[in-house]
Design a protein around this motif. Structure first.
Motif, PDB file in Angstrom:
ATOM      1  N   ASP A  35       0.837  -1.201   0.000  1.00  0.00           N
ATOM      2  CA  ASP A  35       0.000   0.000   0.000  1.00  0.00           C
ATOM      3  C   ASP A  35       0.876   1.256   0.000  1.00  0.00           C
ATOM      4  O   ASP A  35       0.588   2.228  -0.723  1.00  0.00           O
ATOM      5  N   HIS A  39       1.402   4.290  -3.070  1.00  0.00           N
ATOM      6  CA  HIS A  39       1.352   5.730  -2.844  1.00  0.00           C
ATOM      7  C   HIS A  39       2.618   6.391  -3.368  1.00  0.00           C
ATOM      8  O   HIS A  39       2.563   7.425  -4.055  1.00  0.00           O
ATOM      9  N   ASN A  42       2.807   6.427  -7.265  1.00  0.00           N
ATOM     10  CA  ASN A  42       1.978   7.456  -7.874  1.00  0.00           C
ATOM     11  C   ASN A  42       2.607   8.841  -7.746  1.00  0.00           C
ATOM     12  O   ASN A  42       2.471   9.678  -8.643  1.00  0.00           O
ATOM     13  N   GLN A  43       3.295   9.073  -6.638  1.00  0.00           N
ATOM     14  CA  GLN A  43       3.944  10.357  -6.435  1.00  0.00           C
ATOM     15  C   GLN A  43       5.147  10.529  -7.363  1.00  0.00           C
ATOM     16  O   GLN A  43       5.307  11.561  -8.014  1.00  0.00           O
ATOM     17  N   THR A  89       6.806  11.200   1.675  1.00  0.00           N
ATOM     18  CA  THR A  89       6.260  10.137   0.830  1.00  0.00           C
ATOM     19  C   THR A  89       6.685   8.760   1.312  1.00  0.00           C
ATOM     20  O   THR A  89       5.891   7.806   1.295  1.00  0.00           O
TER      21      THR A  89
END
Length: 374
Positions: A35, A39, A42-43, A89
């Motif tokens: 998970d 994230h 995508n960043q 991040t």
């Protein structure tokens, strides 16, 4: 230009970059890690200079994972990995990961199906020359202390007992150089062998741990080294990576002196300022009259530090010491340097301001220890 000096490290050779991150996950943390990776993926997909990345899991040990990414060149990756956005991040990954190891490589050769039958001459245009290493890894940390505590912090940092230099059969601490500029501390290390192994070795030494605890009350950024997440975030933010290292192509003089020069860049200009200094030091390596024998440029965000070993006094050739030798070099730096932050205003093409810049940029030495001192 082909220099006669030896460039063992450079983020500015134009080659694509391969980044490899090895991870050892805690048992049962795989889904949480996936998970967090989604994230992060995508960043990073929208970060300029990013080409691709892959997530891999070992077929032999399911707790071992690998993330690889490819970048157009080193500068955009360094800008991303040193940013506050990156710190936030990757934070969700910290609780999943038992251990990590990051490695960064320039891509020198590549084979694809279309290239298998191509002649070598058809592919050499995209290849960069291999650098000649000296077996030494260089890294630095920088952090600030509370104004008014500078002299106390310098006393603490200068007075500790050196840790054991020999880490293992292949790794050795070669030199630690520590400087201050106002309330900013810069600690540069040179390691023969594995840098990560050496840094972990140093962190475990009781004399080093005592010093770190002693300066904690004076730091502007709070940290708790007993908390792995707090320690990881602090050292991530404090990292001051080496982006270029060059040695002159002549016999090493016996009377070298080490200095550190601090160059605060205008907002967003840190990488270009580091690039300018790197190119200047490459040129200096070809000039037998230049007093700079060895140079390492460190850069993070708008902080640029240049560590130099020179012959003679720093002010005997101010332009060479500052890395501004040559026509229009001072004007080029003027566009990138935050002169007000270092006490210099107006044109750098005047002798008065050059001398002022050298005086303000010269960092105060706190300690400089080689392995022979340990």
């Amino acid at each position: 230009m082909t220099t006669t000096g030896r460039i063992s490290q450079s983020a500015f050779d134009g080659s694509r970059l391969r980044v490899i991150l090895l991870l050892d996950l805690y048992d049962g943390a795989q889904q949480q890690f996936l998970d967090a990776y989604e994230h992060m993926r995508n960043q990073v997909a929208s970060v300029p200079g990013h080409i691709s990345d892959q997530l891999c899991q070992s077929i032999e040990n399911p707790s071992q994972w690998l993330i690889t990414s490819e970048w157009e060149s080193a500068p955009p990756f360094l800008a991303w990995v040193n940013s506050e956005e990156h710190v936030e991040t990757v934070r969700p990954m910290h609780s999943c990961v038992r251990d990590t190891r990051s490695m960064r490589y320039s891509i020198l050769r590549e084979t694809s199906p279309a290239q298998r039958h191509a002649s070598e001459s058809a592919t050499t245009g995209t290849q960069v020359a291999a650098r000649v290493g000296d077996g030494v890894a260089r890294h630095a940390l920088t952090f600030t202390v509370k104004p008014g505590s500078e002299s106390k912090v310098a006393e603490i940092l200068a007075g500790y007992a050196s840790p054991q230099a020999q880490v293992d059969d292949t790794t050795r601490l070669r030199r630690t150089s520590l400087f201050m500029h106002g309330n900013r501390v810069v600690r540069a290390v040179e390691v023969e062998g594995d840098l990560l192994v050496a840094l972990r070795h140093v962190a475990r030494q009781p004399e080093v741990r005592a010093v770190e605890e002693a300066i904690n009350p004076y730091l502007e950024q709070d940290r708790d080294l007993s908390d792995p997440d707090s320690a990881r975030v602090f050292f991530t933010r404090a990292a001051l990576p080496s982006v270029h290292h060059v040695v002159a192509g002549r016999k090493e003089p016996a009377d070298l002196r080490r200095h550190a020069l601090y160059y605060p860049a205008k907002r967003g200009s840190g990488m270009e300022l580091a690039r300018l200094l790197a190119h200047q030091d490459e040129a200096a390596a070809d000039d037998p009259k230049n007093p700079v024998y060895r140079s390492t440029v460190f850069q993070r965000d708008d902080i640029v530090v240049r560590l130099i070993d020179i012959t003679g006094e720093l002010d005997s050739d101010a332009l060479a010491s500052l890395g501004l030798k040559g026509p229009k070099k001072a004007a080029a730096m003027e566009l990138l340097l935050d002169g007000a932050a270092i006490g210099v205003e107006g044109s750098l093409e005047t002798e008065r301001n050059i001398n002022r810049l050298l005086s303000h940029a010269d960092m105060m030495p706190v300690t400089d220890r080689s392995s022979a001192d340990s």
